[in-house]
Design a protein around this motif. Structure first.
Motif, PDB file in Angstrom:
ATOM      1  N   GLY A  29      -7.209 137.793  54.464  1.00 30.21           N
ATOM      2  CA  GLY A  29      -8.660 137.798  54.319  1.00 30.21           C
ATOM      3  C   GLY A  29      -9.263 136.413  54.229  1.00 30.21           C
ATOM      4  N   GLY A  30     -10.600 136.346  54.314  1.00 29.61           N
ATOM      5  CA  GLY A  30     -11.319 135.100  54.142  1.00 29.61           C
ATOM      6  C   GLY A  30     -11.232 134.191  55.350  1.00 29.61           C
ATOM      7  N   LEU A  31     -11.778 132.992  55.209  1.00 29.43           N
ATOM      8  CA  LEU A  31     -11.743 132.003  56.268  1.00 29.43           C
ATOM      9  C   LEU A  31     -10.386 131.298  56.277  1.00 29.43           C
ATOM     10  N   PRO A  32     -10.042 130.633  57.398  1.00 29.00           N
ATOM     11  CA  PRO A  32      -8.734 129.986  57.484  1.00 29.00           C
ATOM     12  C   PRO A  32      -8.513 128.987  56.356  1.00 29.00           C
ATOM     13  N   GLN A  33      -7.287 128.900  55.857  1.00 27.90           N
ATOM     14  CA  GLN A  33      -6.960 127.934  54.818  1.00 27.90           C
ATOM     15  C   GLN A  33      -5.522 127.473  54.988  1.00 27.90           C
ATOM     16  N   ASP A  34      -5.252 126.319  54.429  1.00 27.47           N
ATOM     17  CA  ASP A  34      -3.920 125.745  54.544  1.00 27.47           C
ATOM     18  C   ASP A  34      -3.583 125.046  53.238  1.00 27.47           C
ATOM     19  N   LEU A  35      -3.346 125.846  52.208  1.00 27.21           N
ATOM     20  CA  LEU A  35      -3.086 125.287  50.880  1.00 27.21           C
ATOM     21  C   LEU A  35      -1.666 125.583  50.404  1.00 27.21           C
ATOM     22  N   GLN A  36      -0.766 125.805  51.354  1.00 31.07           N
ATOM     23  CA  GLN A  36       0.603 126.130  50.975  1.00 31.07           C
ATOM     24  C   GLN A  36       1.300 124.966  50.279  1.00 31.07           C
ATOM     25  N   GLU A  37       0.799 123.758  50.500  1.00 32.79           N
ATOM     26  CA  GLU A  37       1.420 122.574  49.897  1.00 32.79           C
ATOM     27  C   GLU A  37       1.301 122.585  48.379  1.00 32.79           C
ATOM     28  N   ILE A  38       0.302 123.300  47.849  1.00 33.04           N
ATOM     29  CA  ILE A  38       0.108 123.322  46.400  1.00 33.04           C
ATOM     30  C   ILE A  38       1.072 124.321  45.790  1.00 33.04           C
ATOM     31  N   GLN A  39       1.966 123.849  44.967  1.00 29.00           N
ATOM     32  CA  GLN A  39       2.952 124.722  44.342  1.00 29.00           C
ATOM     33  C   GLN A  39       2.363 125.391  43.098  1.00 29.00           C
ATOM     34  N   GLU A  40       2.826 126.595  42.812  1.00 28.43           N
ATOM     35  CA  GLU A  40       2.356 127.302  41.617  1.00 28.43           C
ATOM     36  C   GLU A  40       2.883 126.631  40.358  1.00 28.43           C
ATOM     37  N   GLU A  41       2.038 126.655  39.328  1.00 30.42           N
ATOM     38  CA  GLU A  41       2.336 126.069  38.021  1.00 30.42           C
ATOM     39  C   GLU A  41       2.407 124.545  38.053  1.00 30.42           C
ATOM     40  N   VAL A  42       2.025 123.932  39.156  1.00 31.36           N
ATOM     41  CA  VAL A  42       2.012 122.475  39.223  1.00 31.36           C
ATOM     42  C   VAL A  42       0.767 121.957  38.492  1.00 31.36           C
ATOM     43  N   THR A  43       0.855 120.776  37.917  1.00 37.29           N
ATOM     44  CA  THR A  43      -0.293 120.125  37.289  1.00 37.29           C
ATOM     45  C   THR A  43      -0.813 119.042  38.227  1.00 37.29           C
ATOM     46  N   LEU A  44      -2.117 119.081  38.487  1.00 36.28           N
ATOM     47  CA  LEU A  44      -2.714 118.108  39.387  1.00 36.28           C
ATOM     48  C   LEU A  44      -4.092 117.700  38.879  1.00 36.28           C
ATOM     49  N   THR A  45      -4.707 116.759  39.581  1.00 38.74           N
ATOM     50  CA  THR A  45      -6.054 116.307  39.231  1.00 38.74           C
ATOM     51  C   THR A  45      -7.078 117.052  40.084  1.00 38.74           C
ATOM     52  N   LEU A  46      -7.962 117.791  39.424  1.00 41.02           N
ATOM     53  CA  LEU A  46      -9.046 118.488  40.113  1.00 41.02           C
ATOM     54  C   LEU A  46     -10.262 117.579  40.064  1.00 41.02           C
ATOM     55  N   LYS A  47     -10.821 117.267  41.232  1.00 43.41           N
ATOM     56  CA  LYS A  47     -11.880 116.270  41.309  1.00 43.41           C
ATOM     57  C   LYS A  47     -13.103 116.832  42.022  1.00 43.41           C
ATOM     58  N   LYS A  48     -14.284 116.560  41.452  1.00 41.73           N
ATOM     59  CA  LYS A  48     -15.559 116.913  42.086  1.00 41.73           C
ATOM     60  C   LYS A  48     -16.540 115.782  41.843  1.00 41.73           C
ATOM     61  N   SER A  96      -1.480 111.634  46.239  1.00 42.25           N
ATOM     62  CA  SER A  96      -2.101 111.316  44.951  1.00 42.25           C
ATOM     63  C   SER A  96      -2.115 112.513  44.019  1.00 42.25           C
ATOM     64  N   ASN A  97      -1.638 113.679  44.524  1.00 40.25           N
ATOM     65  CA  ASN A  97      -1.631 114.927  43.753  1.00 40.25           C
ATOM     66  C   ASN A  97      -3.042 115.258  43.235  1.00 40.25           C
ATOM     67  N   THR A  98      -4.011 115.152  44.154  1.00 42.79           N
ATOM     68  CA  THR A  98      -5.417 115.377  43.817  1.00 42.79           C
ATOM     69  C   THR A  98      -5.995 116.484  44.682  1.00 42.79           C
ATOM     70  N   LEU A  99      -6.698 117.414  44.041  1.00 40.44           N
ATOM     71  CA  LEU A  99      -7.396 118.482  44.749  1.00 40.44           C
ATOM     72  C   LEU A  99      -8.891 118.223  44.606  1.00 40.44           C
ATOM     73  N   GLU A 100      -9.537 117.917  45.711  1.00 36.05           N
ATOM     74  CA  GLU A 100     -10.956 117.570  45.673  1.00 36.05           C
ATOM     75  C   GLU A 100     -11.819 118.758  46.085  1.00 36.05           C
ATOM     76  N   LEU A 101     -12.898 118.973  45.332  1.00 39.99           N
ATOM     77  CA  LEU A 101     -13.864 120.028  45.626  1.00 39.99           C
ATOM     78  C   LEU A 101     -15.073 119.419  46.318  1.00 39.99           C
ATOM     79  N   ILE A 102     -15.440 119.969  47.479  1.00 36.13           N
ATOM     80  CA  ILE A 102     -16.593 119.484  48.234  1.00 36.13           C
ATOM     81  C   ILE A 102     -17.555 120.649  48.426  1.00 36.13           C
ATOM     82  N   ARG A 103     -18.763 120.517  47.888  1.00 37.66           N
ATOM     83  CA  ARG A 103     -19.749 121.607  47.944  1.00 37.66           C
ATOM     84  C   ARG A 103     -19.994 122.048  49.377  1.00 37.66           C
ATOM     85  N   MET A 104     -19.989 123.379  49.578  1.00 34.12           N
ATOM     86  CA  MET A 104     -20.187 123.970  50.902  1.00 34.12           C
ATOM     87  C   MET A 104     -21.257 125.052  50.783  1.00 34.12           C
TER      88      MET A 104
END
Length: 266
Positions: A29-48, A96-104
């Motif tokens: 479902g949903g629009l195409p995505q490619d986030l398989q690189e993010i492992q479960e239970e990993v700790t990363l920096t969420l940035k907005k 950099s182990n960073t997940l950036e949020l970009i408003r859409m």
């Protein structure tokens, strides 16, 4: 190193842990995505923008999720200045182990128009299925009236949403179809803006996302029916097993004896 990208709607839920982000997606479902690189239970920096926070990632799969979403705690939402139901593009940098949020705020989707049979000369209602609203980004904070725009024409239209969450229809009244130049059975490209609350009809489309939604719905029905058939077969096979057959015979003998002696049957 290649960046992983995706799109999610963010839901702010009180029951979520403060520094946890849970991604919930439907496998098809949903629009195409490619986030398989993010492992479960990993700790990363969420940035907005200028804001960031250390978070732990979890993943879940929903059987009937029209669009992928992420769940976060209100404190984390406040820290990152995120409103409930807003849509974001994601970019994950494994270096950099960073997940950036970009408003859409705006999303474009194509769907087939269905013209209803209402003969009222003043009926300007619009019916949009929940699944299609989800793809457009309008499901979570949907208004009672929506500003429908095509070219220079725009007006507020009363919005109806069927209860079935897998519904992906886009149904207009004959009067509305005439005013906006919409043809029954034809796909049109449309765009919804979460900020302005405007649904724009951009013109005819060559592809139809609502057809994919209907195919998914039929597939789920077939899978559900197949699963039920398997359960029935399993139950029947168990019923034929010698141990269950013997137990059933003993129960029948007890019931027969109870009837003969006028005892209560349980």
């Amino acid at each position: 190193m290649k960046l992983s990208k995706g799109i999610v709607d963010i839901l702010v839920l009180q029951e979520m842990e403060e520094n946890v982000v849970t991604f919930v997606t439907d496998r098809d479902g949903g629009l195409p995505q490619d986030l398989q690189e993010i492992q479960e239970e990993v700790t990363l920096t969420l940035k907005k923008g200028p804001h960031d926070a250390k978070v732990s990632i979890r993943k879940e799969y929903g059987d009937e999720s029209p669009f992928q979403f992420a769940e976060i705690n209100p404190k984390l939402a406040k820290k990152l200045s995120i409103r409930n139901g807003t849509r974001y593009a994601l970019e994950y940098d494994p270096k950099s182990n960073t997940l950036e949020l970009i408003r859409m705020p705006a999303t474009q989707v194509s769907a087939t128009v269905t013209v209803g049979r209402s003969r009222s000369k003043s009926n300007l209602s619009l019916t949009v299925g929940y699944a299609l609203l989800s793809l457009l980004g309008a499901a979570e904070n949907r208004p009672a009236e929506i500003l429908l725009k095509k070219g220079t024409r725009s007006q507020k239209i009363r919005l109806f949403v069927p209860e079935n969450e897998l519904n992906g229809e886009f149904r207009v009244t004959p009067l509305l179809a005439n005013q906006y130049g919409l043809e029954d059975g034809k796909p049109f490209l449309m765009e919804y803006n979460q900020v302005t609350k405007v649904l724009s009809i951009l013109g005819p489309a060559t592809t139809d996302i609502s057809m994919l939604l209907r195919k998914r719905k039929r597939l789920r029905k077939r899978l559900t029916a197949a699963a039920l058939r398997q359960v029935v077969i399993s139950v029947r096979q168990r019923a034929r097993s010698p141990r269950i057959a013997s137990a059933r015979k003993r129960l029948n003998r007890v019931r027969s004896s109870s009837r003969n002696q006028n005892l209560p049957i349980f």
